[in-house]
Structure formats: C-alpha cells, structure tokens
Design a protein around this motif. Structure first.
Motif, short mmCIF file in Angstrom:
data_model
loop_
_atom_site.label_atom_id
_atom_site.label_comp_id
_atom_site.label_asym_id
_atom_site.label_seq_id
_atom_site.Cartn_x
_atom_site.Cartn_y
_atom_site.Cartn_z
N PHE A 157 -3.58 12.85 0.92
CA PHE A 157 -3.81 11.77 1.88
C PHE A 157 -5.20 11.95 2.51
CE2 PHE A 157 0.78 13.02 2.09
CZ PHE A 157 1.25 11.98 1.29
N PRO A 158 -6.24 11.61 1.78
CA PRO A 158 -7.60 11.86 2.28
C PRO A 158 -7.96 11.06 3.51
CG PRO A 158 -7.65 10.54 0.27
CD PRO A 158 -6.24 11.01 0.44
N GLU A 159 -7.18 10.03 3.82
CA GLU A 159 -7.48 9.23 5.02
C GLU A 159 -7.12 9.96 6.30
OE1 GLU A 159 -3.28 8.04 3.73
OE2 GLU A 159 -5.18 8.64 2.80
N LEU A 160 -6.35 11.04 6.19
CA LEU A 160 -5.98 11.84 7.36
C LEU A 160 -7.02 12.94 7.57
CD1 LEU A 160 -2.13 12.25 6.81
CD2 LEU A 160 -3.33 10.52 8.16
N THR A 161 -7.48 13.09 8.78
CA THR A 161 -8.48 14.10 9.10
C THR A 161 -7.92 15.11 10.09
OG1 THR A 161 -9.38 12.71 10.87
CG2 THR A 161 -10.40 12.52 8.69
N GLY A 198 -7.14 21.87 14.18
CA GLY A 198 -7.01 22.16 12.76
C GLY A 198 -5.80 21.52 12.12
N TYR A 199 -5.17 20.54 12.78
CA TYR A 199 -3.98 19.88 12.25
C TYR A 199 -4.31 18.47 11.76
CZ TYR A 199 -1.09 23.65 14.07
OH TYR A 199 -0.53 24.88 14.30
N TYR A 200 -3.63 18.06 10.69
CA TYR A 200 -3.80 16.72 10.14
C TYR A 200 -2.80 15.74 10.74
CZ TYR A 200 -6.82 18.73 6.56
OH TYR A 200 -7.85 19.37 5.91
N SER A 201 -1.90 16.20 11.56
CA SER A 201 -0.77 15.39 11.99
C SER A 201 -0.94 14.67 13.32
CB SER A 201 0.48 16.28 12.08
OG SER A 201 0.22 17.41 12.92
N ASP A 202 -1.96 14.99 14.07
CA ASP A 202 -2.05 14.47 15.44
C ASP A 202 -2.15 12.94 15.46
OD1 ASP A 202 -2.39 14.95 18.35
OD2 ASP A 202 -4.34 14.04 18.00
N ALA A 203 -3.11 12.39 14.73
CA ALA A 203 -3.26 10.93 14.73
C ALA A 203 -2.05 10.24 14.11
CB ALA A 203 -4.53 10.54 13.97
N PHE A 204 -1.46 10.87 13.08
CA PHE A 204 -0.29 10.27 12.45
C PHE A 204 0.89 10.21 13.42
CE2 PHE A 204 3.35 9.71 9.80
CZ PHE A 204 2.92 9.01 8.68
N GLN A 205 1.07 11.27 14.19
CA GLN A 205 2.16 11.29 15.18
C GLN A 205 2.02 10.15 16.18
OE1 GLN A 205 5.05 13.76 15.93
NE2 GLN A 205 5.35 11.68 16.67
N LYS A 206 0.80 9.90 16.64
CA LYS A 206 0.58 8.81 17.59
C LYS A 206 0.84 7.46 16.94
CE LYS A 206 -2.80 11.56 20.14
NZ LYS A 206 -4.22 11.77 20.46
N PRO A 214 0.83 -1.22 0.00
CA PRO A 214 0.00 0.00 0.00
C PRO A 214 0.86 1.25 0.00
CG PRO A 214 0.06 -0.96 2.19
CD PRO A 214 0.78 -1.93 1.28
N ARG A 215 0.38 2.27 -0.71
CA ARG A 215 1.13 3.52 -0.77
C ARG A 215 0.17 4.68 -0.47
NH1 ARG A 215 6.21 3.48 -4.81
NH2 ARG A 215 7.12 1.55 -4.01
N ARG A 216 0.04 4.91 0.81
CA ARG A 216 -0.76 6.04 1.26
C ARG A 216 0.10 6.86 2.22
NH1 ARG A 216 -6.54 4.54 3.29
NH2 ARG A 216 -5.36 3.27 4.79
N SER A 217 -0.54 7.56 3.14
CA SER A 217 0.21 8.49 3.99
C SER A 217 1.30 7.80 4.81
CB SER A 217 -0.76 9.22 4.93
OG SER A 217 -1.48 8.30 5.72
N ARG A 218 1.02 6.59 5.31
CA ARG A 218 2.00 5.92 6.16
C ARG A 218 3.26 5.54 5.38
NH1 ARG A 218 -1.76 2.09 10.18
NH2 ARG A 218 -2.70 3.85 11.30
#
Length: 592
Positions: free
Chosen positions: A489-493, A498-506, A404-408
C-alpha cells in the motif's frame, strides 16, 4: 454569601454560582501555614469543567500539605542535629538549606535603602569603591590564605545563629569576645557549608560593587548551587536522573517505537506533577495518585491537540470543550509504565518501596471493547467503497462505478479474516505474502527498521483465508510485485513515530460514521476482537489462537520451523466465518 457544598464532593463548594475548592488544613499544619482553610476559585460556573479542575486543585493541595509535612519533619530533624553539633550527620540538602537561608537574609541586608544611598553620597566614593573591590578580590583569590579566615568566621556565625551550641568558656573571668560553634571544621559538611558561604560572599561583594558603580547585577540563592564533591548521594538522585538511567539500561530489552512514545508521555506527566528535580526518595504514593488523576482527565493525543500547553492545561481545555478523556485501558497502560519505572528503581536500590504499585483502575469500571455486530459489518461492506464509489479518495462514500482496490479496500478485510493489527496490515510488503507448505500466508514480521511488531510473539505466519484468496488478494500482490512496489500500500506513509497506521485510523473513524456503523467504543481494533470470538466459537484451541493472533509468549518462527504446522493453522483460519455476511459480490467483481 456563604459557600454551598456540592453533593458527593466534600471539598467542592459554590459561591454565587462559581465553583471553589475549600479544604481544611490538617491541624498539625495550621501553625506552619498560618491558616485553617485554603480556598481557591476554580474560575468556572460549569460543573463538568469545575470537576476536572477540582481534582487537579485538590491533588495540588494534598501535595502542598505533604511538602509542608516533609519540611516540618526536616526542620525538626535539622534543629536536633544542629543542637547537638553533629554536622557529620547532615545531608547535603540540609547544608545547602542553611546556606540559602543565610544568603537570602544577607541579600536583604546588602540592599540599601534610599536614606542609606543618600548617606553614601557624603562619603569618599573612591575609597568605598576601592575597599569593596579589594574585598571581592580577596574572596575570589585562588589562594585560600586570602579568604579562609573571613569565610570561616562567617560560617561559624551562621552555625551559631542556626542553633549550634558555642564552645564553652574556660575557667576564669575573661570571656572570649568571638564565640565559636562546637563543631569539627574537618568534617565534609563544614567544608561544604564554607564553600557555599564563600560563593555567597563573592556574590554579595559583586552586588555591593554593582551598587556603587550603577552596573546591573542579579543576586539569587541559585548562586549557591552545590559544588562538585564526588557525585550525587543516593538520597539526592532526582526523578530526571531516574528516568535517564531507566532509559539507558540495556537490561530492559528492546522496545517498540510506540512503547517509547507511551513512556515519553508517562515521563512528561511525572515531571509535571512530581517535579523533575524532586529526589526519588521523596516521591510518595500521593504523588503517584496525582499522576493517576491527571491521566484520568487527559484527552487522547493531548500533546498533539494542545501544543505548547502543559498536560494540566490540556486537561482543563478538554473538560471545557467536553472532550472524552482517555479510556480506562489506556490509563491503566500508563500506570503500568509508571509502576515499571519505580520497580526498576527498587531493583536498582534507588528506593525501598514502589510508590506506584497497585494503582490501576478496576477493569470492571471500564466498558469492554466489543466486536462489531453483524449489522455494523453489513453496513461497512455494503458501503460504496466496496460496492461501487466515485474513488477511494474524497469520493469513497459516494455511489459510483469505480471499484478501487487499495489500502482502504484490503486492510479492513485482512483484519476481519486474519485478526491483523492495523499497523501490521498497513506496513505489509509484497515479499511478506509467502507460501509455506503449499499454503499462501502472511508473514507478519519486522524485517527492517520500517516495520514493527508489537512483541516477539507478533512475528508469526498467518495463512490466507479462502475468502481473501477468492476476492483476488493474490492477484493484487502479484501486480504490486510486477510494478516493483516496495509496499503493498504505497499510498500509506509513516508518521513521526514510524507507523503507517495513524492516518488510516483517522480515516477509518470517518468511514464508520459515513456508513452508519459507528457505536460506543467502536474502532478498527474491534475487527480483532470479533476475529478472536470467531476462532473461539469454531473450537480452535487457545494455544493456536494465541499463535495466529501473536499473543503466545514465544510466537512462531517460520524461519526455523518452530510452532504449529502451517496446514493446521490454515484449517483453523478457514473456520473463521461471519454468519449473515456475504462476499460473493466481491468475487463476482473480480471476474466481471
């Protein structure tokens, strides 16, 4: 059992295994406080928990000492002014204090003992009640002629009791039975005190009627809140007013959402430690140091992790659970914002001196955030997510055949080769991948309210690294455009800030653990540190490093052609290399 002192902490003792704060009261406050020492149980036998509570308790004790000193100083100054009959020199808080002391004593006088209530039953109930109601009606009359004499008489007696000298008797043997204080009734301070007294008399009268009728009535000194008389004097401007004026000042320029969130934490700590209603002129350096101690004991995301609790309570719980506190860099960032608030107050003539200047913790005392080592990078990019996994959801760490090639997949590579901050990468849109002078590049910008850059310098052009092009990033962008995706990266909310990075950081923190790349102080931001080192080692000049990383004071404005030529920056980016790290297998997976 005697208290046993704890090494290196003079005011920390143990008694039967339980930790206590024991502090000597400063000599000048012994008579005021009525004791020579203060002792407070920290309610724990665990050293680590005790140390966190000890710091907070010791800071509170120092705050109490300072408050007692101020109270003594104010009381002495007030006595001197009253002894001279100089009401015009009284501050509004002095006038209110005089009224509140009288009111507190008067409330006790109005409250009847059981014996007095028994005696009242033998009197004519209707007559007593009618007299009380008549007195209340006179005090509440809109015409001053009905209550002014009574109010002035009471005000005069209050001033005499407070130490104002009486008007001297004239010559002769006859002496006036009713003494008057030697003051000018036309001063604003006398009128303010008389207004307080009238309000107090009304409250007392209502309380008297309530006792006679059996109706509930609450008498408190809060009934003597200051009346409006032309606005708050400068010396009475509170911390809350300072914060509100600071936030509303258009001269501070634009602030990002994260900056506003960080300031909200700072304001919360100040209100909790100093007090929202504390006059700004009375905020001391010790108050600022207590705020610093609170920050040093707080865990990250304290308000989220401990909802409904104060910051002090959150710090205690974190210490009890062994949670790591805020790192030094974050503490210093908060302290810088505290200093900025009071610098603004100095500039606006609210205060003369900043009580929070120079409180930052020595940077030598904190560990520098190091970049990822080659071994850690190898472990990351050899993980199933990049070599073959079940999926990039729950199965990202399990070996499988999916690629898979998405945000991760893309976000770590974008930061590895371009030094993008996490949110800068997470918020990218297809139209942010542009071509400048024939060079494919990332346009880092805040094109609308949903995108953010850290500062003005953050708006910049960053040419794509050949490795990123080689593993198919432009094809990925083309697919996003064909599908009319609003974001790469539409899977990131977006989170609440107002940041898209919080869940990704975790998620990334969990990813580091899963692939064995975890280490002290390691986080996504370490990519940016390593990227900076690679540019420096490649001999890229500092001004171009700053431009590529978004640190330069003016940044790059591609829309107006300012900054360095794109091809020059492309050559710089192409020099970023990580010896020992190979991505040929990713290129093969694109063509395979």
């Amino acid at each position: 059992m005697a208290d046993e002192p704890v090494a290196h902490h003079p005011n920390l003792t143990t008694r039967a295994g339980t930790y206590y704060l024991r502090m000597r009261v400063p000599p000048e406050l012994v008579q005021e406080l009525g004791r020579t020492h203060i002792t407070k149980s920290l309610r724990t036998k665990e050293y680590r928990v005790a140390l966190a509570r000890f710091r907070l308790a010791q800071a509170q004790a120092e705050r109490d000492f300072e408050a007692a000193r101020r109270q003594m100083k104010d009381a002495d100054a007030l006595r001197v002014l009253l002894a001279k009959g100089r009401l015009e020199r009284l501050m509004p808080e002095h006038v209110q204090e005089i009224a509140q002391r009288w009111f507190a004593s008067a409330v006790q006088h109005v409250a009847r003992s059981p014996k007095e209530q028994d005696h009242l039953r033998t009197q004519d109930w209707d007559i007593v009640l009618e007299d009380a109601k008549a007195e209340s009606a006179l005090l509440e009359s809109p015409d001053p002629i009905h209550y002014e004499e009574h109010v002035h008489l009471t005000t005069d007696q209050i001033l005499l009791a407070a130490g104002v000298p009486p008007v001297p008797h004239g010559p002769g043997k006859l002496q006036r039975r009713v003494r008057r204080p030697q003051v000018d009734r036309d001063t604003m301070q006398y009128r303010q005190l008389a207004a307080f007294v009238r309000r107090g008399l009304i409250s007392l009268s209502r309380s008297h009627v309530a006792q006679l009728t059996g109706e509930p009535h609450l008498d408190q000194a809060d009934d003597l809140a200051p009346p409006a008389y032309g606005g708050s004097p400068m010396s009475r401007r509170t911390l809350n007013e300072l914060i509100a004026s600071f936030e509303a000042d258009p001269g501070r320029g634009s602030r990002t959402g994260k900056t506003n969130v960080d300031y909200a934490m700072v304001f919360l700590a100040l209100r909790e430690v100093v007090g929202a209603s504390t006059p700004v002129t009375r905020i001391t350096r010790d108050d600022a140091k207590r705020v610093r101690e609170l920050f040093r004991t707080l865990p990250p995301n304290a308000t989220k992790r401990f909802p409904g609790q104060t910051l002090s309570q959150a710090a205690e719980v974190a210490a009890r659970k062994g949670l790591r506190p805020l790192n030094t860099q974050t503490v210093n960032s908060h302290l810088t914002k505290v200093a900025t608030l009071f610098n603004w107050a100095v500039r606006e003539d609210w205060i003369e001196k900043n009580p929070a200047s120079g409180l930052s913790i020595d940077e030598a005392a904190k560990s520098r955030r190091e970049p990822f080592s080659v071994l850690q990078l190898q472990a990351m990019f050899a993980a199933p997510l990049f070599t073959g996994c079940e999926d990039d959801g729950p199965g990202y760490a399990k070996v499988g055949t999916s690629r898979p090639r998405r945000s991760r997949f893309w976000v770590p590579l974008l930061s590895l080769f371009h030094g993008l901050r996490l949110n800068e990468a997470c918020q990218l849109r297809p139209e942010d991948i542009v071509e400048r002078d024939g060079v494919p590049a990332i346009f880092v910008r805040s094109a609308d309210a949903s995108q953010r850059v850290k500062s003005r310098a953050g708006t910049r052009i960053v040419p794509l690294h050949p490795e990123i092009v080689g593993v198919g990033f432009l094809d990925f962008v083309a697919q996003a455009r064909s599908k009319q995706h609003e974001r790469l990266f539409p899977e990131l909310t977006r989170d609440a800030r107002g940041y898209y990075s919080d869940a990704f950081q975790k998620w990334f923190s969990r990813f580091l653990v899963s692939c064995g790349a975890i280490g002290p102080g390691k986080s996504f931001h370490c990519f940016r540190h390593g990227w900076t080192d690679r540019l420096r080692e490649a001999g890229v000049p500092e001004d171009r490093r700053q431009a590529l990383g978004g640190w330069a004071s003016s940044g790059i404005d591609a829309g107006y052609g300012r900054g360095f030529p794109t091809r020059m920056l492309a050559d710089d980016i192409a020099r970023v290399a990580y010896p020992g790290l190979e991505f040929g297998f990713l290129r093969a997976s694109v063509t395979g």
